[in-house]
Design a protein around this motif. Structure first.
Motif, PDB file in Angstrom:
ATOM      1  N   ASN A 106      31.196  27.133  32.579  1.00 52.69           N
ATOM      2  CA  ASN A 106      30.268  28.253  32.824  1.00 52.69           C
ATOM      3  C   ASN A 106      29.161  28.178  31.770  1.00 52.69           C
ATOM      4  N   ALA A 107      27.905  28.158  32.240  1.00 50.94           N
ATOM      5  CA  ALA A 107      26.766  27.992  31.329  1.00 50.94           C
ATOM      6  C   ALA A 107      26.663  29.120  30.315  1.00 50.94           C
ATOM      7  N   MET A 108      27.094  30.304  30.718  1.00 50.00           N
ATOM      8  CA  MET A 108      26.985  31.445  29.803  1.00 50.00           C
ATOM      9  C   MET A 108      27.913  31.276  28.606  1.00 50.00           C
ATOM     10  N   GLN A 109      28.967  30.493  28.773  1.00 53.01           N
ATOM     11  CA  GLN A 109      29.947  30.343  27.712  1.00 53.01           C
ATOM     12  C   GLN A 109      29.619  29.199  26.766  1.00 53.01           C
ATOM     13  N   VAL A 110      28.915  28.187  27.243  1.00 52.70           N
ATOM     14  CA  VAL A 110      28.702  27.015  26.395  1.00 52.70           C
ATOM     15  C   VAL A 110      27.249  26.843  25.951  1.00 52.70           C
ATOM     16  N   ILE A 111      26.321  27.468  26.628  1.00 49.31           N
ATOM     17  CA  ILE A 111      24.900  27.337  26.283  1.00 49.31           C
ATOM     18  C   ILE A 111      24.419  28.663  25.698  1.00 49.31           C
ATOM     19  N   ASP A 112      24.031  28.693  24.402  1.00 49.76           N
ATOM     20  CA  ASP A 112      23.644  29.959  23.745  1.00 49.76           C
ATOM     21  C   ASP A 112      22.373  30.539  24.346  1.00 49.76           C
ATOM     22  N   GLY A 113      21.368  29.713  24.626  1.00 49.99           N
ATOM     23  CA  GLY A 113      20.084  30.241  25.064  1.00 49.99           C
ATOM     24  C   GLY A 113      20.011  30.585  26.531  1.00 49.99           C
ATOM     25  N   TYR A 114      21.066  30.261  27.286  1.00 46.84           N
ATOM     26  CA  TYR A 114      21.044  30.495  28.727  1.00 46.84           C
ATOM     27  C   TYR A 114      21.187  31.978  29.016  1.00 46.84           C
ATOM     28  N   ASP A 115      20.411  32.469  30.047  1.00 45.88           N
ATOM     29  CA  ASP A 115      20.438  33.887  30.443  1.00 45.88           C
ATOM     30  C   ASP A 115      20.647  33.929  31.948  1.00 45.88           C
ATOM     31  N   ALA A 116      21.838  34.417  32.401  1.00 41.92           N
ATOM     32  CA  ALA A 116      22.162  34.461  33.834  1.00 41.92           C
ATOM     33  C   ALA A 116      21.232  35.401  34.583  1.00 41.92           C
ATOM     34  N   THR A 117      20.846  36.487  33.943  1.00 39.22           N
ATOM     35  CA  THR A 117      19.959  37.440  34.617  1.00 39.22           C
ATOM     36  C   THR A 117      18.615  36.798  34.917  1.00 39.22           C
ATOM     37  N   ARG A 118      18.081  36.091  33.941  1.00 40.20           N
ATOM     38  CA  ARG A 118      16.806  35.411  34.169  1.00 40.20           C
ATOM     39  C   ARG A 118      16.981  34.319  35.254  1.00 40.20           C
ATOM     40  N   HIS A 119      18.201  33.667  35.259  1.00 36.85           N
ATOM     41  CA  HIS A 119      18.529  32.651  36.283  1.00 36.85           C
ATOM     42  C   HIS A 119      18.362  33.241  37.672  1.00 36.85           C
ATOM     43  N   ARG A 120      18.970  34.383  37.887  1.00 33.08           N
ATOM     44  CA  ARG A 120      18.922  34.976  39.214  1.00 33.08           C
ATOM     45  C   ARG A 120      17.508  35.413  39.569  1.00 33.08           C
ATOM     46  N   ALA A 121      16.763  35.956  38.577  1.00 33.56           N
ATOM     47  CA  ALA A 121      15.394  36.407  38.853  1.00 33.56           C
ATOM     48  C   ALA A 121      14.504  35.242  39.242  1.00 33.56           C
ATOM     49  N   VAL A 122      14.637  34.119  38.569  1.00 32.06           N
ATOM     50  CA  VAL A 122      13.812  32.950  38.863  1.00 32.06           C
ATOM     51  C   VAL A 122      14.141  32.408  40.255  1.00 32.06           C
ATOM     52  N   VAL A 123      15.452  32.331  40.572  1.00 31.20           N
ATOM     53  CA  VAL A 123      15.868  31.804  41.879  1.00 31.20           C
ATOM     54  C   VAL A 123      15.396  32.712  43.000  1.00 31.20           C
ATOM     55  N   GLN A 124      15.561  34.005  42.763  1.00 33.19           N
ATOM     56  CA  GLN A 124      15.159  34.954  43.796  1.00 33.19           C
ATOM     57  C   GLN A 124      13.663  34.900  44.051  1.00 33.19           C
ATOM     58  N   ALA A 125      12.878  34.818  42.959  1.00 28.11           N
ATOM     59  CA  ALA A 125      11.419  34.770  43.134  1.00 28.11           C
ATOM     60  C   ALA A 125      10.929  33.368  43.425  1.00 28.11           C
ATOM     61  N   PHE A 126      11.797  32.366  43.175  1.00 31.27           N
ATOM     62  CA  PHE A 126      11.478  30.960  43.338  1.00 31.27           C
ATOM     63  C   PHE A 126      10.187  30.616  42.588  1.00 31.27           C
ATOM     64  N   LEU A 127      10.107  31.136  41.362  1.00 28.75           N
ATOM     65  CA  LEU A 127       8.975  30.853  40.469  1.00 28.75           C
ATOM     66  C   LEU A 127       9.539  30.381  39.141  1.00 28.75           C
ATOM     67  N   PRO A 128       9.123  29.247  38.665  1.00 30.18           N
ATOM     68  CA  PRO A 128       9.662  28.744  37.407  1.00 30.18           C
ATOM     69  C   PRO A 128       9.172  29.578  36.200  1.00 30.18           C
ATOM     70  N   GLN A 129       9.961  29.586  35.149  1.00 33.71           N
ATOM     71  CA  GLN A 129       9.592  30.249  33.882  1.00 33.71           C
ATOM     72  C   GLN A 129       9.817  29.278  32.741  1.00 33.71           C
ATOM     73  N   ILE A 130       8.785  29.138  31.916  1.00 29.57           N
ATOM     74  CA  ILE A 130       8.871  28.290  30.723  1.00 29.57           C
ATOM     75  C   ILE A 130       8.603  29.180  29.511  1.00 29.57           C
ATOM     76  N   LEU A 131       9.556  29.321  28.611  1.00 28.20           N
ATOM     77  CA  LEU A 131       9.482  30.221  27.459  1.00 28.20           C
ATOM     78  C   LEU A 131       9.398  29.406  26.171  1.00 28.20           C
ATOM     79  N   VAL A 132       8.419  29.778  25.316  1.00 29.46           N
ATOM     80  CA  VAL A 132       8.225  29.101  24.031  1.00 29.46           C
ATOM     81  C   VAL A 132       8.645  30.062  22.918  1.00 29.46           C
ATOM     82  N   ASN A 133       9.535  29.652  22.074  1.00 27.69           N
ATOM     83  CA  ASN A 133       9.988  30.434  20.914  1.00 27.69           C
ATOM     84  C   ASN A 133       9.550  29.690  19.654  1.00 27.69           C
ATOM     85  N   LEU A 134       8.389  30.143  19.077  1.00 24.78           N
ATOM     86  CA  LEU A 134       7.843  29.450  17.901  1.00 24.78           C
ATOM     87  C   LEU A 134       8.662  29.705  16.653  1.00 24.78           C
ATOM     88  N   GLU A 135       9.427  30.773  16.629  1.00 24.83           N
ATOM     89  CA  GLU A 135      10.275  31.019  15.460  1.00 24.83           C
ATOM     90  C   GLU A 135      11.405  30.003  15.401  1.00 24.83           C
TER      91      GLU A 135
END
Length: 820
Positions: A106-135
C-alpha cells in the motif's frame, strides 16, 4: 557610543555595511531565482516523461503487456534524481515500482510523500499535478492513467530530488559572486580612500580649527577639496574674524565696565533668586567694613544687615518689583557696618533673567554709599536727620562752597554753572503727609547725590528745591553752555524715573534753571541764586522743555512781572468794584452752526488801560501763588451769571472754565469749586472745566479722588490742548471725560500732516468723546475738520470772544427778551 565615533571610522563602516547588505541581498535573491528556475525546468522534463509514460502504460494495459511496463519503469529508475517512481491502482496498491520491495504494498504505508486524497482528486479530474517543495528540494508528480480493466493502474506517482542540481548551481553562483565581491571590495576601498582625502580629512582639519576659533593659533589649510568644504572653510574663517572682533569688543567693554565700577566706587551684587545665592563684590563688602574673603554669598547676608526701621519697607519694595507690581527697584536704606553703626546706601537693581514660565530667576544691582561722600556732606545730614523740623540739606554749607568757587575755585579759566532744580510737587501734598513728603524728597536727594561725579556738588535748599554746582565745564562759553544743558536734561531724566514710597509710586517732573559762571566776573552767591531762580521761572514756559538759561533781559522782565503780580493781587481784591477783570465767552458751534457750549475767558486791563494777555497774567498768577484764587473768582462770577440767567428765564448752553493745573493740585480747590456750584444751585452739566494733560497726569490716587468728586457734582471734564503732549491717550482711557479740544497746533498740521490730525480725532472718538476743533478761522479749516468728523468748532470763523451782553444776545435774541 556611535555619537563618539570619528567620521573617518563611521563613514567607511556605513559604506561597508551597505555594500555587504546589498551583495548578500543580491546573492540570496539570485539563489532563490536559481532554485525556482531549476524546479521549473525539472518540472517540464518530468511532465514530458510522464506524458510519454501515460501513453505507454495505457497501450500496454490494453494489450496486457506487463513486461513493457516493467521495462519502462526500470529505465526511469536509472535517473539518479528519481527517488520514487510507482504506478498505483485505485486502491493505492503499488503495481509497479522502481524498487521491487514496494510492489503489491500500500503506497500510503511505504511512501511518505504520497497522498491518497490527492490521488483520487487527480484521477477524478484527470488533470495531472506537479508540486515543487523548495524547502525539501523535491518535486512530486501525480499523473492520471486511463485504466483498461478492473484493478489496472490509474496513476503514475513520481518524486524527484532537486538537491544535487541545486548544489551544483549554488556552487557556480558562489564562485561568480566571490569574483564580484572581490572586485567590488577593491573598488570600495579605493573609493573610501578618495572620500577620506576629499571629505573626511578636510572635515578633521576644520574640526580641529574650530576649536581654535577666536584665538591666535587658528589656522585652516586645506589644499584641495569639494566646493562645499571650501565654502565651509571660508565661513569658518569669517566666523573666526567676527568672533575675534567680538572678543576684542567684549574685552574692551569689560575694561570700560571695570573702570566705570572702580571709578564710581559702587558695590555690585548678583542675586540668583532660585537658589538664594548672591555674589557680592569686594567694594560692596568694603562699604560695610568687611574684607573680600569675608561674608557668605547668600541672600541673608544682606537681609540680616538691614536697619530694623527700614527692613519691612525695603523687603516690600523688593517683593513688589520681583512680582511685577512695580517698574523698578530703588531704595535708600541703612546697612549695619562691621563696627556696629549704620551706613546709608542707595540700592538699585533690575531683573535680567527669567525661566520658561516667566518667573524671575536673576537680579543684578549696585550699592552706592550716600553717607560717606565729602561732596555730599549736606545729604548725610538730611539722611540722618529725618525730622521735618530739621535742617534741609544744610543750604548754608552749599552757599559757602558756592562762594568759595566764585572767589577762588574758578581760577582755572573754565566756565562753571549753577543749576536750580524745582521738583513739581503738584498732587504730592494731598497724597503724602509732611513726613512722607520729606522722606520722598530725601530719596530724590540721595539719587542725585549718588549719580553725579566729584566735579558736581549737590545741595538742597530750604524751599525743598535742589541746586547743583558744576565746575570746570569748558574754557569756551558755547561748549560750557551745551554741557550745562546736557546736564540739565540728564537731571530731569534722573528725577523722572519712578520713586517708590510705601504703597505709592511717584513719577516726578522738574524744571531746571541754568546760570553760567565765568572765570572773570566775581558775583555774589545770592545774586547767582537769584539768576538761577529767574531761569527756573523761564523754564516753566511753553517751548522751553523744562530747561532755560539766565540772560540779562530776565532782570527787567522780572521787575515788570513783580509789579504786575502786585497789581494782579489788587485787581483780584477789587475786581468787582473796578471791573478791571472781565469775562468773555467764546462760542462752540456744531456742524449745523448751532450753539452747543461756550468757553469762559478772562480779560485784564491795567489802570492805565493796557491790556495784559491771558497767557502772561495766568503765568504771573501761577508764579505768585494766586492762580487758585483767580480761578475761583472766575468760577464764582460764572455761577452768578448762570443763576441770574436762570432766574430771568434764559437757557444757557454748557459753560466751561479753564482751570490751571496748579489750581487743580491745591488740596481744597475742588471742594471750594463744588461748594460754589451747590451754593448757586447750578444744574448738572451746566458747568464744566477744561484741564490740560499735566493736571490729569498727576499722581493717580490724587487725580481719581478729585475727578470723582467733580463728576458726582455734575461738572463735566474736558481735556484741553489734546495732541500737544505724549500721554494724552492714557487720559482718554483712564478719566471720565465728556469731550476733548484739539490743540491749536492742529491748525498748522492740517497742511503739513493731515493724517496726524485725523488720527487724533479718531483716537478720541474711539472712547465716545466729542471732539472740538479750536482756532477755526477760515472755511478751509472748517471743511477739513468736518471731513475728519469733528463734533464742535470754535474760532473767529463763527464768532470772536463775546462780552456778557453780546453773549446773551447770541443765546436769546432781543425779540425774545422783550417777550420775557
Amino acid at each position: 557610543m556611535l555619537r563618539k565615533l570619528s567620521l573617518a571610522v563611521l563613514l567607511p563602516l556605513c559604506m561597508l555595511t551597505l555594500y555587504l547588505v546589498l551583495v548578500i541581498g543580491e546573492y540570496l535573491f539570485e539563489s532563490d531565482q536559481v532554485r525556482a528556475e531549476l524546479a521549473q525546468r525539472q518540472s517540464t522534463l518530468i511532465k514530458q516523461q510522464l506524458f510519454r509514460m501515460q501513453n505507454v502504460v495505457q497501450s500496454a494495459q490494453a494489450l496486457q503487456d506487463v513486461e513493457r511496463i516493467e521495462q519502462e519503469v526500470s529505465l526511469a529508475a536509472l535517473d539518479m534524481g528519481t527517488m520514487v517512481y510507482i504506478l498505483v491502482d485505485a486502491d493505492s496498491r503499488i503495481r509497479f515500482a522502481n524498487h521491487t520491495v514496494w510492489r503489491d504494498s500500500n503506497a500510503m504505508q511505504v511512501i511518505d510523500g504520497y497522498d491518497a486524497t490527492r490521488h483520487r482528486a487527480v484521477v477524478q479530474a484527470f488533470l495531472p499535478q506537479i508540486l515543487v517543495n523548495l524547502e525539501r528540494l523535491t518535486i512530486q508528480a501525480y499523473y492520471p492513467v486511463l485504466p483498461q480493466y478492473g484493478g489496472a493502474v490509474d496513476l503514475i506517482y513520481l518524486e524527484a530530488d532537486l538537491a544535487p542540481l541545486v548544489a551544483e548551481a549554488s556552487a557556480k553562483l558562489q564562485q561568480r559572486f566571490m569574483r564580484v565581491w572581490g572586485l567590488g571590495g577593491l573598488l570600495l576601498i579605493g573609493f573610501t580612500f578618495i572620500l577620506y582625502f576629499l571629505l573626511i580629512r578636510p572635515f578633521q582639519i576644520l574640526s580641529e580649527a574650530a576649536k581654535q576659533v577666536g584665538t591666535s593659533s587658528f589656522s585652516t589649510s586645506i589644499p584641495w577639496s569639494s566646493s562645499e568644504v571650501l565654502s565651509l572653510q571660508a565661513s569658518l574663517q569669517q566666523v573666526h574674524e567676527r568672533l575675534s572682533r567680538a572678543v576684542k569688543q567684549l574685552n574692551d567693554s569689560e575694561l570700560r565696565w571695570l573702570f566705570a565700577v572702580e571709578g564710581s566706587r559702587n558695590g555690585i551684587w548678583d542675586w540668583d533668586i532660585s537658589t538664594g545665592e548672591v555674589f557680592l563684590s569686594d567694594r560692596w563688602k568694603e562699604m560695610i567694613g568687611y574684607a573680600p574673603d569675608e561674608l557668605a554669598g547668600v541672600f541673608q547676608t544682606w537681609e540680616t544687615r538691614l536697619h530694623p526701621d527700614d527692613r519691612d519697607i525695603v523687603l516690600d519694595a523688593l517683593q513688589e518689583y520681583v512680582s511685577g507690581k512695580s517698574k523698578e527697584f530703588e531704595s535708600v536704606h541703612r546697612l549695619r557696618h562691621r563696627e556696629g553703626h549704620y551706613v546709608w546706601v542707595l540700592d538699585r537693581g533690575m531683573l535680567v533673567d527669567w525661566d520658561p514660565q516667566g518667573r524671575p530667576t536673576r537680579m543684578i544691582g549696585i550699592h552706592m554709599d550716600v553717607s560717606e561722600s565729602a561732596k555730599n556732606h549736606a545729604a548725610i545730614n538730611e539722611l540722618v536727620d529725618q525730622s521735618v523740623t530739621g535742617r534741609k540739606m544744610l543750604p548754608d554749607v552749599f552757599m559757602a562752597r558756592l562762594s568759595q568757587f566764585l572767589t577762588q575755585g574758578n581760577s582755572s579759566g573754565q566756565w562753571g554753572a549753577l543749576l536750580l532744580v524745582e521738583v513739581d510737587r503738584l498732587g504730592l501734598v494731598a497724597t503724602l503727609n509732611s513726613h512722607e513728603l520729606e522722606r520722598l524728597l530725601t530719596q530724590v536727594a540721595a539719587r542725585l547725590s549718588s549719580y553725579f561725579t566729584e566735579n558736581i556738588t549737590v545741595g538742597r535748599l530750604e524751599s525743598g528745591d535742589f541746586v547743583l554746582l558744576a565746575k570746570d565745564l569748558a574754557v569756551d562759553a558755547s561748549v560750557a553752555a551745551r554741557r550745562a544743558l546736557a546736564l540739565a536734561s540728564e537731571l530731569r531724566q534722573v528725577i523722572a524715573r519712578p520713586f517708590h514710597y510705601g504703597h505709592h509710586y511717584f513719577e516726578l517732573s522738574a524744571n531746571v534753571g541754568i546760570c553760567l559762571l565765568d572765570s572773570i566776573e566775581t558775583l555774589d552767591p545770592a545774586l547767582v541764586m537769584r539768576r538761577a531762580e529767574l531761569a527756573t521761572l523761564s523754564a516753566k514756559q511753553p517751548g522751553q522743555a523744562g530747561c532755560a538759561f539766565y540772560h540779562a533781559e530776565m532782570d527787567l522782565r522780572q521787575s515788570r512781572d513783580e509789579q504786575l503780580q502786585q497789581e494782579l493781587q489788587t485787581a483780584l481784591q477789587t475786581a468787582l468794584q473796578q471791573d478791571s477783570m472781565t469775562l468773555m465767552f467764546q462760542p462752540v458751534m456744531n456742524v449745523h452752526s448751532e450753539l452747543v457750549s461756550a468757553e469762559v475767558l478772562t480779560r485784564w486791563y491795567r489802570a492805565d488801560g493796557e491790556f495784559i494777555p491771558p497767557a502772561e497774567f495766568v503765568t504771573l498768577a501761577e508764579q505768585g501763588g494766586m492762580i487758585a484764587e483767580l480761578d475761583l473768582w472766575v468760577a464764582k462770577r460764572v455761577c452768578q451769571f448762570i443763576q441770574t440767567s436762570h432766574a430771568q428765564g434764559r437757557s444757557l448752553p454748557t459753560l466751561t472754565l479753564n482751570i490751571s493745573a496748579f489750581s487743580f493740585g491745591q488740596a481744597d480747590f475742588v471742594d471750594a469749586l463744588i461748594a460754589l456750584v451747590k451754593e448757586h444751585g447750578i444744574a448738572a452739566n451746566q458747568l464744566g472745566i477744561e484741564l490740560n494733560e499735566a493736571a490729569l497726569l498727576m499722581q493717580p490716587q490724587f487725580v481719581a479722588e478729585r475727578v470723582s468728586k467733580l463728576v458726582d457734582a455734575g461738572i463735566g471734564i474736558v481735556l484741553d490742548h489734546f495732541g500737544s503732549g505724549s500721554s494724552a491717550l492714557s487720559c482718554l482711557a483712564n478719566q471720565p471725560l465728556v469731550a476733548v479740544k484739539l490743540d491749536m497746533s492742529c491748525i498748522d498740521s492740517l497742511a503739513a500732516m493731515p493724517q496726524r490730525v485725523k488720527a487724533l480725532i479718531v483716537s478720541a472718538q474711539q472712547f465716545n468723546l466729542h471732539v472740538v476743533a479750536k482756532g477755526v478761522e477760515s472755511p478751509q479749516h472748517y471743511q477739513a475738520f468736518v471731513e475728519f468728523g469733528c463734533d464742535g468748532y470754535q474760532g473767529y470763523l463763527f464768532s470772536r470772544a463775546l462780552n456778557q451782553a453780546d453773549f446773551i444776545q447770541l443765546v436769546c435774541p432781543r425779540p425774545l427778551l422783550r417777550s420775557v
